[in-house]
Write a protein that holds these residues in place. Structure first.
Motif, mmCIF file in Angstrom:
data_model
loop_
_atom_site.group_PDB
_atom_site.id
_atom_site.type_symbol
_atom_site.label_atom_id
_atom_site.label_comp_id
_atom_site.label_asym_id
_atom_site.label_seq_id
_atom_site.Cartn_x
_atom_site.Cartn_y
_atom_site.Cartn_z
ATOM 1 N N TYR A 23 0.846 -1.192 0.000
ATOM 2 C CA TYR A 23 0.000 0.000 0.000
ATOM 3 C C TYR A 23 0.882 1.243 0.000
ATOM 4 O O TYR A 23 1.865 1.309 0.738
ATOM 5 C CB TYR A 23 -0.911 0.012 1.238
ATOM 6 N N GLY A 25 1.126 5.302 0.656
ATOM 7 C CA GLY A 25 0.435 6.384 1.357
ATOM 8 C C GLY A 25 1.427 7.274 2.077
ATOM 9 O O GLY A 25 2.616 7.301 1.752
ATOM 10 N N CYS A 29 -1.516 11.537 6.349
ATOM 11 C CA CYS A 29 -2.798 11.397 5.646
ATOM 12 C C CYS A 29 -3.948 11.506 6.650
ATOM 13 O O CYS A 29 -3.944 10.818 7.669
ATOM 14 C CB CYS A 29 -2.850 10.056 4.929
ATOM 15 N N VAL A 32 -7.842 8.620 4.573
ATOM 16 C CA VAL A 32 -7.793 7.485 3.650
ATOM 17 C C VAL A 32 -6.772 6.429 4.080
ATOM 18 O O VAL A 32 -7.083 5.243 4.133
ATOM 19 C CB VAL A 32 -7.492 7.980 2.212
ATOM 20 N N CYS A 33 -5.548 6.854 4.391
ATOM 21 C CA CYS A 33 -4.502 5.883 4.759
ATOM 22 C C CYS A 33 -4.828 5.123 6.049
ATOM 23 O O CYS A 33 -4.732 3.894 6.070
ATOM 24 C CB CYS A 33 -3.135 6.561 4.868
ATOM 25 N N SER A 36 -7.620 2.645 5.222
ATOM 26 C CA SER A 36 -7.137 1.590 4.323
ATOM 27 C C SER A 36 -6.202 0.623 5.043
ATOM 28 O O SER A 36 -6.289 -0.597 4.860
ATOM 29 C CB SER A 36 -6.407 2.201 3.127
ATOM 30 N N ASP A 152 -2.770 14.121 -2.542
ATOM 31 C CA ASP A 152 -3.857 13.366 -3.155
ATOM 32 C C ASP A 152 -3.193 12.164 -3.821
ATOM 33 O O ASP A 152 -2.251 12.336 -4.604
ATOM 34 C CB ASP A 152 -4.559 14.256 -4.200
ATOM 35 N N HIS A 153 -3.633 10.958 -3.484
ATOM 36 C CA HIS A 153 -2.965 9.775 -4.046
ATOM 37 C C HIS A 153 -3.950 8.631 -4.281
ATOM 38 O O HIS A 153 -5.032 8.593 -3.699
ATOM 39 C CB HIS A 153 -1.834 9.311 -3.120
ATOM 40 N N SER A 154 -3.553 7.719 -5.148
ATOM 41 C CA SER A 154 -4.379 6.550 -5.467
ATOM 42 C C SER A 154 -4.515 5.661 -4.240
ATOM 43 O O SER A 154 -3.568 5.479 -3.478
ATOM 44 C CB SER A 154 -3.740 5.752 -6.603
ATOM 45 N N ILE A 155 -5.721 5.095 -4.071
ATOM 46 C CA ILE A 155 -6.017 4.277 -2.881
ATOM 47 C C ILE A 155 -6.206 2.828 -3.309
ATOM 48 O O ILE A 155 -7.316 2.398 -3.612
ATOM 49 C CB ILE A 155 -7.309 4.759 -2.194
ATOM 50 N N SER A 172 -10.790 0.126 -2.507
ATOM 51 C CA SER A 172 -11.292 0.706 -1.258
ATOM 52 C C SER A 172 -12.759 0.368 -1.015
ATOM 53 O O SER A 172 -13.270 0.564 0.087
ATOM 54 C CB SER A 172 -11.097 2.229 -1.268
#
Length: 198
Positions: A23, A25, A29, A32-33, A36, A152-155, A172
């Motif tokens: 993962y 991140g 964060c 989200v992090c 996740s 801002d990052h892909s999850i 997610s």
């Protein structure tokens, strides 16, 4: 090439022969992090408690996309919040070409967003709302007051096989039980291919 929290080089060669979750991140964060990583860690526990786990091993990696702020010490403390087996990796700086290459390979988009004081407070409220279980533990991490930005990052959590081959991604939208079931299904299918090739 990445580095572990002791500053030692770490590459795909270190992961050969292992199944692993990865993962991307950052420790600052706001929501989200933590959410996740909690899901990923709970799914990892479910997999490790399954009867199928006697046939394989599964590692879990957290790669910081924000080495400018995420020190080795902070990453290590952050990983321990979620799971004792979660290994933290990073690079020397956000602009490092090796890090950019790895992010591109995994199709991870990262962009910097500058924050105002109000937005920083909103981030903290968001964290309290989405991951109250980790607020207290995160509070123990040393804070940096400069560089007021978020990323801002892909999850996505990726499941990678023993030859460093992509097996599947865990979006997610999945809960921890669905995540654990998908991990077990994909690894079981991969093991069968290895035992009975063709």
């Amino acid at each position: 090439m990445l580095y572990d929290t002791n500053g030692n080089p770490y590459s795909s060669k270190d992961l050969e022969g292992k199944y692993y979750l990865i993962y991307f991140g950052f420790t600052f964060c706001p929501d989200v992090c933590p959410v996740s990583l909690m899901k990923m860690s709970n799914a990892l526990n479910m997999v490790k408690e399954s009867k199928e786990y006697t046939y394989f091993d599964l590692d879990a990696l957290f790669v910081s996309v924000d080495p400018d702020r995420d020190s080795n010490e902070r990453i290590e403390e952050y990983c321990k919040i979620f799971h004792p087996d979660l290994k933290g990796l990073t690079h020397k700086s956000n602009s490092n070409e090796d890090l950019k290459t790895i992010l591109k390979k995994f199709k991870i988009h990262v962009s910097k967003i500058l924050l105002t004081e109000e937005e920083e407070q909103e981030d903290m409220k968001s964290l309290q709302e989405h991951a109250p279980q980790v607020i207290e533990k995160l509070g123990g991490l040393k804070k940096k007051k400069d560089d007021k930005y978020t990323l801002d990052h892909s999850i996505i959590v990726y499941l990678i096989g023993p030859d460093n081959q992509f097996l599947t991604y865990l979006g997610s939208n999945l809960d921890e039980k669905d995540m654990a079931n998908l991990i077990l299904d994909e690894i079981s299918a991969d093991l069968k291919k290895r035992i009975m090739p063709g």
